[in-house]
Design an enzyme around this catalytic site. Structure first.
Site, short mmCIF file in Angstrom:
data_model
loop_
_atom_site.label_atom_id
_atom_site.label_comp_id
_atom_site.label_asym_id
_atom_site.label_seq_id
_atom_site.Cartn_x
_atom_site.Cartn_y
_atom_site.Cartn_z
N SER A 195 8.28 -8.63 -46.62
CA SER A 195 7.16 -9.46 -47.08
C SER A 195 6.53 -8.80 -48.30
CB SER A 195 6.10 -9.55 -45.97
OG SER A 195 4.90 -10.10 -46.48
N TYR A 225 0.87 -5.82 -39.22
CA TYR A 225 1.97 -6.57 -39.86
C TYR A 225 2.33 -5.94 -41.19
CZ TYR A 225 4.45 -10.62 -41.87
OH TYR A 225 5.39 -11.45 -42.45
P1 NDP Z 1 8.57 -18.40 -37.86
O1 NDP Z 1 7.42 -18.02 -37.02
O2 NDP Z 1 8.85 -19.82 -38.18
O3 NDP Z 1 9.93 -17.78 -37.26
C1 NDP Z 1 9.97 -16.51 -36.66
C2 NDP Z 1 11.34 -16.36 -36.08
O4 NDP Z 1 11.47 -15.07 -35.46
C3 NDP Z 1 11.64 -17.39 -35.00
O5 NDP Z 1 12.98 -17.80 -35.12
C4 NDP Z 1 11.45 -16.60 -33.71
O6 NDP Z 1 12.19 -17.19 -32.66
C5 NDP Z 1 12.00 -15.25 -34.14
N1 NDP Z 1 11.58 -14.14 -33.30
C6 NDP Z 1 10.31 -13.66 -33.11
N2 NDP Z 1 10.34 -12.64 -32.23
C7 NDP Z 1 11.65 -12.46 -31.88
C8 NDP Z 1 12.32 -11.56 -31.02
N3 NDP Z 1 11.64 -10.62 -30.33
N4 NDP Z 1 13.66 -11.65 -30.89
C9 NDP Z 1 14.35 -12.58 -31.59
N5 NDP Z 1 13.78 -13.46 -32.43
C10 NDP Z 1 12.44 -13.41 -32.56
O7 NDP Z 1 8.38 -17.56 -39.20
P2 NDP Z 1 9.11 -17.55 -40.62
O8 NDP Z 1 10.37 -18.30 -40.61
O9 NDP Z 1 8.07 -17.84 -41.60
O10 NDP Z 1 9.39 -15.98 -40.71
C11 NDP Z 1 10.69 -15.42 -40.80
C12 NDP Z 1 10.54 -14.01 -41.33
O11 NDP Z 1 9.94 -14.08 -42.63
C13 NDP Z 1 9.60 -13.12 -40.51
O12 NDP Z 1 10.12 -11.81 -40.46
C14 NDP Z 1 8.31 -13.15 -41.29
O13 NDP Z 1 7.54 -11.99 -41.06
C15 NDP Z 1 8.84 -13.22 -42.70
N6 NDP Z 1 7.88 -13.72 -43.68
C16 NDP Z 1 7.28 -14.95 -43.53
C17 NDP Z 1 6.37 -15.39 -44.47
C18 NDP Z 1 5.68 -16.70 -44.35
O14 NDP Z 1 4.68 -16.92 -45.08
N7 NDP Z 1 6.13 -17.64 -43.52
C19 NDP Z 1 6.02 -14.56 -45.64
C20 NDP Z 1 6.73 -13.31 -45.72
C21 NDP Z 1 7.61 -12.92 -44.76
P3 NDP Z 1 11.74 -17.10 -31.10
O15 NDP Z 1 10.22 -17.18 -31.08
O16 NDP Z 1 12.44 -18.25 -30.45
O17 NDP Z 1 12.25 -15.79 -30.62
#
Ligand code: NDP
Length: 249
Positions: A137, A150
């Site tokens: 990020s 975070y």
């Molecule tokens: P979402 O919340 O839409 O997706 C998060 C994903 O992570 C889901 O698929 C969730 O699936 C999975 N996840 C969370 N915990 C676990 C776990 N313990 N094991 C396996 N899977 C897990 O967020 P984004 O798509 O926005 O985020 C994706 C990445 O991008 C993250 O790392 C986030 O920090 C990063 N990011 C996002 C930004 C934003 O503004 N959206 C900005 C910068 C970075 P499930 O809950 O089913 O396990």
């Protein structure tokens, strides 16, 4: 077809940036495996994207990471690309207002999850001379108020990326990360809800980015595709901002 027949594993692949990446990778000829905890959401995602299947698992658990890699290899497949996208955030808390459980959950998912999955995948990636792309990020590059755990976890992920790039350069395994600004997914929608006034929040978040808007998940997926593809064959250890200019200031 920049990923023709490449086998790719995307953690956090059942929605958001991970799912957009899966769609793009599949269009570019990859065979995609999605990993996340929510099975219903994962199976819906896998039905929607061609050449994709879902394996339920939790990146915080070493046995789950090993099971997913073993499942891929047991089909006689190789593994060419790992995208560590699983991530969580607790908002509206200074470090002093963050509970120990929230701190541990954040680091276990965002840092230890990428470590465990990369460790499990490395023998296969060494064999394929593959690539890892971590989703960090922009707040891993600069300070960030209201989500210290975070931001600290994403800074750790950036330096895990650089350090693993050095450790595995001799294996010809490239390790890079993207550092997105705010992206239009569930994660940012939650921030807008917490703000109180959803429409006003959208304007506030857009104004934080010099380009005047938040990113789409597809825009981040394209940067991940570049780093995963042979077009980035001499790039390792970089943290690529995909942030509409935030960290240029
Ligand atoms: P979402 O919340 O839409 O997706 C998060 C994903 O992570 C889901 O698929 C969730 O699936 C999975 N996840 C969370 N915990 C676990 C776990 N313990 N094991 C396996 N899977 C897990 O967020 P984004 O798509 O926005 O985020 C994706 C990445 O991008 C993250 O790392 C986030 O920090 C990063 N990011 C996002 C930004 C934003 O503004 N959206 C900005 C910068 C970075 P499930 O809950 O089913 O396990």
């Amino acid at each position: 077809m920049r990923l023709q027949d490449k086998v790719t594993l995307i953690t956090g692949g059942n929605r958001g940036i991970g799912l957009a990446t899966a769609r793009l990778f599949a269009q570019e000829g990859a065979r995609v495996v999605l990993m996340a905890r929510d099975r219903g959401q994962g199976e819906r995602a896998a039905r929607e994207v061609p050449n994709t299947r879902f394996i339920a698992g939790d990146v915080r658990i070493a046995a789950d990471c090993e099971r997913v890699i073993a499942d891929i290899l047991s089909r006689g497949d190789r593994l060419d690309v790992l995208v560590n996208g699983a991530g969580i955030i607790y908002r509206n808390r200074a470090a002093t207002e963050t509970s120990e459980e929230e701190w541990d959950a954040t680091f276990d998912t965002n840092v230890k999850g990428a470590f465990l999955m990369s460790k499990s995948a490395m023998p296969a990636l060494r064999a394929s001379r593959g690539a890892i792309v971590n989703i960090a990020s922009y707040v891993g590059l600069v300070g960030f108020a209201g989500a210290s755990a975070y931001a600290a976890s994403k800074a750790a992920l950036v330096n895990l990326t650089r350090s693993m790039a050095l450790d595995h350069a001799r294996d010809q395994v490239r390790v890079n990360c993207v550092c997105p600004g705010s992206v239009d997914t569930d994660m940012i929608h939650e921030a807008w809800r917490l703000y109180g006034d959803y429409e006003a929040a959208q304007r506030v978040w857009a104004a934080k980015h010099p380009l005047g808007r938040v990113a789409t998940a597809d825009e981040v997926a394209h940067a991940i595709l570049f780093l995963a593809s042979d077009e980035a064959s001499f790039i390792t250890g970089v943290a690529l901002p995909v942030d509409g200019g935030i960290t240029a200031a």
